[in-house]
Write an enzyme that holds these catalytic residues in place. Structure first.
Site, PDB file in Angstrom:
ATOM      1  N   GLY A 218       1.043  -0.818  -0.256  1.00  0.00           N
ATOM      2  CA  GLY A 218      -0.293  -0.019  -0.140  1.00  0.00           C
ATOM      3  C   GLY A 218       0.627   1.175  -0.250  1.00  0.00           C
ATOM      4  O   GLY A 218       1.971   0.822   0.321  1.00  0.00           O
ATOM      5  N   PRO A 219       0.216   2.371  -0.342  1.00  0.00           N
ATOM      6  CA  PRO A 219       0.872   3.626  -0.635  1.00  0.00           C
ATOM      7  C   PRO A 219       1.785   4.041   1.628  1.00  0.00           C
ATOM      8  O   PRO A 219       1.172   3.116   2.535  1.00  0.00           O
ATOM      9  CB  PRO A 219      -0.043   5.014  -0.801  1.00  0.00           C
ATOM     10  N   PRO A 220       2.874   4.928   1.093  1.00  0.00           N
ATOM     11  CA  PRO A 220       3.493   4.776   2.159  1.00  0.00           C
ATOM     12  C   PRO A 220       2.771   5.597   3.677  1.00  0.00           C
ATOM     13  O   PRO A 220       1.589   6.273   2.691  1.00  0.00           O
ATOM     14  CB  PRO A 220       4.269   5.493   2.125  1.00  0.00           C
ATOM     15  N   GLY A 223      -0.615   2.354   6.970  1.00  0.00           N
ATOM     16  CA  GLY A 223      -0.260   1.263   7.956  1.00  0.00           C
ATOM     17  C   GLY A 223      -0.627   0.300   8.593  1.00  0.00           C
ATOM     18  O   GLY A 223      -0.332  -0.480   8.892  1.00  0.00           O
ATOM     19  N   LYS A 224       0.554  -0.108   7.762  1.00  0.00           N
ATOM     20  CA  LYS A 224       1.605  -1.832   7.748  1.00  0.00           C
ATOM     21  C   LYS A 224       1.705  -2.364   8.377  1.00  0.00           C
ATOM     22  O   LYS A 224       1.891  -3.049   8.990  1.00  0.00           O
ATOM     23  CB  LYS A 224       1.909  -1.296   5.968  1.00  0.00           C
ATOM     24  N   THR A 225       2.522  -1.303   8.986  1.00  0.00           N
ATOM     25  CA  THR A 225       3.555  -1.407  10.421  1.00  0.00           C
ATOM     26  C   THR A 225       3.261  -1.494  11.143  1.00  0.00           C
ATOM     27  O   THR A 225       2.331  -2.397  12.143  1.00  0.00           O
ATOM     28  CB  THR A 225       5.058  -0.382  10.557  1.00  0.00           C
ATOM     29  N   HIS A 439      -4.288  35.840 -10.676  1.00  0.00           N
ATOM     30  CA  HIS A 439      -4.004  34.731 -11.203  1.00  0.00           C
ATOM     31  C   HIS A 439      -4.910  34.064 -10.708  1.00  0.00           C
ATOM     32  O   HIS A 439      -5.830  32.839 -10.940  1.00  0.00           O
ATOM     33  CB  HIS A 439      -2.541  34.440 -11.240  1.00  0.00           C
ATOM     34  N   GLU A 440      -4.453  34.428  -9.024  1.00  0.00           N
ATOM     35  CA  GLU A 440      -5.401  33.426  -8.586  1.00  0.00           C
ATOM     36  C   GLU A 440      -7.394  33.331  -8.360  1.00  0.00           C
ATOM     37  O   GLU A 440      -8.090  32.080  -8.764  1.00  0.00           O
ATOM     38  CB  GLU A 440      -5.253  33.882  -6.389  1.00  0.00           C
ATOM     39  N   ASP A 515       0.581  24.862 -13.783  1.00  0.00           N
ATOM     40  CA  ASP A 515      -1.160  25.190 -14.112  1.00  0.00           C
ATOM     41  C   ASP A 515      -0.925  23.836 -15.763  1.00  0.00           C
ATOM     42  O   ASP A 515      -1.992  23.551 -15.607  1.00  0.00           O
ATOM     43  CB  ASP A 515      -1.863  26.228 -14.580  1.00  0.00           C
TER      44      ASP A 515
END
Ligand code: ATP
Length: 630
Positions: A218-220, A223-225, A439-440, A515
């Site tokens: 799974g992604p970092p 909760g694997k550990t 811009h924003e 962008d």
């Protein structure tokens, strides 16, 4: 994710006396070598003199005996001199003296020649002895720092060969499945093993084969550990925890030795759990690299495979391994009988995020205005580790403010920090600041007016991390599929910042760099992966693959013609140009409202939804989603 997986044991100071012993040994060696390389000295008083003086002594008949060395001559005198010397030593000239031997013969002097002394063999080994001594000293130091608390009993060479994983990790507090929020499927998968570990005999009696190897992927930060520790906590068995990178050593065979020792120790204490984090650092496909370090890695991997194969059905040892790169693992690791059970942990959805927040909020003082559902909704893509970090950052902000409870504004600030980095203090010129606001405001207006996108949440021109300003959307719910209408709205919003600059200021700037990059990548996916160009249709024309867990692109060889590639490029450009035309039209249509937004942004720097609506939709009164900063 740099959250610590296992609590670091306290650093063990080097054992007194061992370092000194090592240095004494090295010093002794140096001294011995020095003595061995010295020329032997003849007993009695010897003085040194020029070569010409020795020849004169010979000619005068004062010399009884001569010893010729490689580059010296030692003359033993007939009688002891007044200064007590009985021998005179001189260095001979570089070019041999042809007159010397006839002179000695004439004078009837006994001549002894000494063979050149070969340097002691020790001298050749000395540098190696020193290097090896230094290496052991260094690795012992490092072991003391990393795992001294666990492997310290062996000391010195024993530590080096066994690593720290041959002693079970003491879990500082009991972790159970209740501490792992969400991840219900993963918990269900591993919970079967709890029964097996608690009462292996029950399974053995009926001849059931329970999997020995479980791969958590799974992604970092998902909760694997944590899940592995929870399994150990639930089953109440010893937990041998290590990381694949700890097996990678300079010397071939050391990693393999450590694996052997770890499995041996776990077998002795069975039922037990072995956990190998970052399996990919050791378990990459064999035969893809060069050099000695590679041999070491392959040997270690082979040892792991051999240990997995060596389990009998009766042995109650479960090996859990974690990785976020299952794509690079050696297929041999995944074969039946090895890591054949695969458990995937995914990024949490909104409900799981809420549950994770609940776990980590315990003990933190929350202001009554905080709505954790709102926090969960505003953090799509966050892992469990990110959410823990977010709460911690919010607590730090509250403590710094000396304000007591954690407020919604603290959480909002923490979210921005985790997502984009800390606020930067930058000296921005007024005209550049104005461009930033334009811009924003362009992005904000497009997100507000373009149908089908995510609702706008807030906009700011405070520089943070790598961005100078940002517009925030708040998805109403997690999206698992993306509709074409949604993606087209995204393209318009992404290009609207640049369109606003063009229309309101008459020129564009490099501020649209990110962008354009994101819009192009999105448009390419729409054409080449999702069949959203009518002419090209549903054909897979991608040149890279998304990594399943890391969000990176992995290049893959092109499997279509140059002509098709040109058509893809044209379709991508057409999508982007269409989005830009729509963005320009939208800005043109709402020029006045956008100017209002620009003015307020320049004055207030950050605007929440209420303020945004006040400019863009002055007739509507709505309930704000976010609350004002305190
Ligand atoms: P990596 O791939 O980077 O090694 P990981 O998947 O092993 O990461 P963990 O180290 O288990 O992730 O998670 C880091 C921290 O995040 C945990 O100690 C825990 O506090 C928190 N965390 C992650 N997932 C969850 C969850 N599902 N429930 C509760 N806390 C979680």
């Amino acid at each position: 994710m740099n959250t610590p997986k296992t609590p670091m044991p306290p650093q063990q100071p080097g054992k007194p006396g061992q370092d000194q012993m090592l240095w004494l040994f090295v010093l002794g060696l140096v001294a011995l070598t020095f003595l061995l390389t010295q020329q032997p000295t003849t007993p009695g008083a010897t003085v040194t003199a020029p070569y010409s003086e020795v020849k004169t002594l010979i000619r005068n008949g004062d010399v009884r005996e001569v010893t010729l060395e490689e580059r010296a001559i030692v003359a033993t005198l007939q009688d002891q001199r007044a200064d007590g010397a009985s021998r005179v030593r001189a260095i001979t000239p570089a070019q041999p003296d042809p007159a010397l031997v006839p002179l000695l013969e004439n004078m009837n002097i006994t001549v002894t020649a000494e063979a050149p002394r070969a340097p002691s063999t020790l001298i050749w080994f000395l540098p190696w002895i020193l290097i090896i001594a230094f290496y052991f000293w260094l690795s012992r130091r490092m072991m003391g720092g990393i795992g001294g608390g666990m492997g310290g009993g062996l000391g010195g060479m024993g530590d080096f060969l066994s690593g720290r994983a041959s002693k079970p990790t003491k879990l500082t507090s009991k972790v159970t499945f209740a501490d792992v929020a969400g991840q219900d499927e993963a918990k269900r998968e591993v919970s079967e093993l709890v029964e097996f570990l608690r009462d292996p005999d029950r399974f053995q009696r009926v001849g059931a084969t329970v999997p020995h190897g479980v791969l958590l992927m799974g992604p970092p930060g998902t909760g694997k550990t944590l899940l592995a520790r929870a399994l150990a906590g639930e089953a109440g068995v010893p937990f041998f925890s290590t990381s694949g990178s700890e097996f990678v050593e300079m010397f071939v065979g050391v990693g393999a030795g450590r694996v052997r020792k770890m499995f041996e120790a776990a077998r002795k204490q069975a039922p037990a759990i072995i956990f190998i984090d970052e399996l990919d650092s050791i378990g990459r496909t064999r035969g893809t690299g060069l050099g000695g370090g590679h041999d070491e890695r392959e040997q270690t991997l082979n040892q792991i495979l051999a240990e997995l194969d060596g389990f009998s059905a009766r042995e109650a040892v479960v090996v859990l391994a974690a990785t976020n790169r299952p794509d690079v693992l050696d297929p041999a690791l995944l074969r039946p009988g090895r890591f054949d059970r695969h458990v995937t942990l995914s990024l949490p959805d909104k409900d799981a995020r809420r549950a994770i927040l609940n776990v980590h909020i315990k003990g933190l003082p929350l202001h009554r205005d905080v709505d954790l559902d709102q926090v969960a909704a505003g953090t799509p893509g966050f892992s469990g580790a990110d959410l823990k970090n977010l709460l911690n950052e919010a607590a730090i902000t509250a403590a710094r403010r000396r304000g007591g409870d954690i407020t919604p504004a603290d959480l909002d600030e923490a979210r921005d920090k985790v997502m984009m980095g800390t606020v930067r203090t930058l000296a921005i010129q007024p005209d550049e600041r104005h461009r930033l606001a334009v811009h924003e405001a362009g992005h904000t207006a497009a997100a507000f007016y373009a149908p089908g996108g995510d609702p706008i949440y807030k906009v700011t021109i405070i520089p943070r991390g790598r961005s100078l300003g940002s517009t925030h959307m708040l998805p109403a719910h997690d999206r698992h599929t993306l509709s074409e209408a949604y993606l087209r709205a995204q393209l318009v919003t992404l290009l609207a910042g640049r369109a606003a600059e063009k229309l309101l200021l008459g020129s564009v700037s490099s501020g649209a760099d990110d962008d354009i990059r994101r819009a192009t990548a999105l448009a390419r996916s729409m054409v080449a992966r999702w069949g959203m160009d009518a002419e090209i249709g549903p054909v897979d024309l991608r040149e890279s693959e998304d990594h399943p867990f890391l969000g990176q692109q992995i290049a893959q060889p092109r499997s279509f013609s140059d002509e098709t590639a040109t058509r893809v490029d044209q379709a991508v450009m057409a999508l982007l140009h269409d989005a830009e035309t729509k963005a320009v039209a939208l800005i043109e249509e709402h020029r006045d409202e956008i100017s209002c937004l620009v003015a307020r942004l320049e004055a207030e720097e950050t605007l929440d939804l209420t303020a945004i609506r006040a400019c863009l939709d002055p007739d509507t009164t709505i309930l704000p989603i976010s609350r004002n900063r305190t």
